[in-house]
Design a protein around this motif. Structure first.
Motif, mmCIF file in Angstrom:
data_model
loop_
_atom_site.group_PDB
_atom_site.id
_atom_site.type_symbol
_atom_site.label_atom_id
_atom_site.label_comp_id
_atom_site.label_asym_id
_atom_site.label_seq_id
_atom_site.Cartn_x
_atom_site.Cartn_y
_atom_site.Cartn_z
ATOM 1 N N GLU A 50 -13.597 -7.402 -1.087
ATOM 2 C CA GLU A 50 -14.181 -6.368 -0.218
ATOM 3 C C GLU A 50 -13.654 -4.948 -0.602
ATOM 4 O OE1 GLU A 50 -14.708 -10.207 1.421
ATOM 5 O OE2 GLU A 50 -12.947 -9.100 0.942
ATOM 6 N N THR A 51 -12.198 -4.858 -0.572
ATOM 7 C CA THR A 51 -11.633 -3.547 -0.671
ATOM 8 C C THR A 51 -11.893 -3.035 -1.999
ATOM 9 O OG1 THR A 51 -9.580 -4.829 -1.470
ATOM 10 C CG2 THR A 51 -9.821 -3.987 1.124
ATOM 11 N N ALA B 201 -5.256 -7.418 -3.581
ATOM 12 C CA ALA B 201 -6.179 -6.796 -3.079
ATOM 13 C C ALA B 201 -7.596 -7.633 -2.954
ATOM 14 C CB ALA B 201 -6.917 -5.701 -4.244
#
Length: 306
Positions: free
Chosen positions: A86-87, A83
C-alpha cells in the motif's frame, strides 16, 4: 491508443504490480535479511509464472527502493524491505481478481467446460491475455487447474464440497500444533510484530472492509509464519500445499465475517504465548483454534453449498 491496446497495457501493469506485491510479501513474511539475493528463476518457480513478468516486477521493486540492483549480479533485498504494497502504491489487481472469482464460482457450480480453451476463457470472462495468464497461473499454483498438453485447461473436482474443506482443516489440526513443539522452534520478533499488527488492524475495522482475498491471505500468512518458525521445512511445505488448495471454499466462507473477531483474538493469544516461550500452551491454544474453525464450518454450510 485503441481501447484494446489500453486494456492490454493495463493488464500487463496489473500483472507486474501484482507480482511485485507478492514478492514484497514473500520478503516480509519470510523474514528475508537485508542483502538476500533474489533470482528471477527462483521466484518464477515459487509463483508459477514465467521469468519475464518476474523480471519486470523486480525492476519495479528496485525503482521503489525495496531491492538493490547490481549489474551482472542481480537483485538484493534492501533496508527498505519492510515497506508495504500500500505504501509503495502497488495497485491491487482488481480486474484480474474479478476474473479469478468468476471462474472460481463457475467451477464450484460445475459450469466450466472440461477442458476449457484459453480462447473460450478469454471471451467468456472478457479478460485481456495478460489478465488471463495471471489468473490461470494463480489457479495452477493453487492446484485446482492444470494445462492440458496441446489443448486448454482442466479444472480439478477436488475441494468443491464442504466435506473436502473440513478434511483440509483436520489435516492442519494434526500438523500445526505439532510444529509449535519442534525442539528448534524460534519465532523471529519482527515477524511476530508484523503478525500482531495485521490482527490489530482487522480488529480496528478491516474485518468488514478488506476483500475476501486480503482476509484469506492474512490468515495464511499468520499460520505459515508461526509454522515456519518451527525450523522444520516439511511442516511448512505441507501447510503451504493445503493452503493453496483450500482457497476456493475459503473465499466463499468469508461471506459471513462474524467469526473473524474471535479468530483474530485467538491469533493474538497464540502469539503472546509463543513470545513468552510457552509453546506447549500455544500448541494447545492452536488446536482449540482450529477446532473452533471446524465447528464454524458446520454453521456456514449453507453458504458453502450455494
Amino acid at each position: 491508443m485503441s481501447a484494446a491496446d489500453e486494456r492490454a497495457v493495463n493488464g500487463k501493469r496489473e500483472l507486474t504490480e501484482g507480482l511485485a506485491a507478492q514478492i514484497l510479501d514473500h520478503i516480509r513474511d519470510g523474514g528475508l535479511a537485508v542483502g538476500t539475493h533474489l533470482t528471477a528463476q527462483g521466484l518464477a518457480e515459487r509463483f508459477n509464472v514465467s521469468r519475464f513478468p518476474v523480471g519486470q516486477a523486480l525492476q519495479l521493486l528496485a525503482a521503489k527502493g525495496v531491492l538493490l540492483h547490481e549489474r551482472n549480479r542481480g537483485y538484493f533485498v534492501s533496508s527498505a524491505k519492510d515497506a508495504s504494497p500500500e505504501t509503495l502504491g502497488l495497485a491491487p489487481r482488481d480486474e484480474a481478481s474479478d476474473v479469478y472469482f468468476r471462474i472460481a464460482e463457475d467451477h464450484l457450480h460445475g459450469r466450466l467446460p472440461d477442458p476449457a480453451s484459453e480462447a473460450y476463457l478469454k471471451d467468456a470472462y472478457g479478460a485481456t491475455k495478460a489478465q488471463l495468464n495471471a489468473v490461470l497461473s494463480r489457479i495452477a499454483q493453487e492446484g485446482w487447474a492444470e494445462r492440458r498438453p496441446g489443448y486448454g485447461w482442466s479444472f480439478s473436482p477436488m475441494l468443491t464440497t464442504p466435506e473436502s474443506l473440513e478434511q483440509t482443516y483436520r489435516v492442519r489440526l494434526a500438523l500445526e500444533p505439532a510444529a509449535l513443539l519442534e525442539p528448534g522452534y524460534r519465532l523471529d520478533p519482527e515477524i511476530a510484530a508484523r503478525c500482531r499488527e495485521a490482527e490489530l488492524r482487522l480488529l480496528d475495522g478491516a474485518i468488514e472492509t478488506d476483500t475476501a482475498d486480503a482476509l484469506h491471505e492474512r490468515g495464511v500468512r499468520f499460520h505459515e509464519a508461526i509454522i515456519g518458525a518451527s525450523g522444520n521445512p516439511f511442516f511448512l511445505e505441507a501447510v503451504r500445499r493445503i493452503n493453496r488448495v483450500r482457497r476456493l471454499l475459503s473465499y466463499r466462507s468469508m461471506i459471513d465475517r462474524k467469526r473473524y473477531r474471535r479468530q483474530c483474538e485467538e491469533h493474538l493469544q497464540i502469539l503472546n504465548l509463543l513470545e513468552r516461550g510457552r509453546n506447549a500452551d500455544a500448541s494447545e491454544m492452536l488446536r482449540r483454534h482450529l477446532e473452533h474453525t471446524i465447528e464454524n464450518l458446520q454453521e456456514i454450510r449453507p453458504i458453502l453449498e450455494r
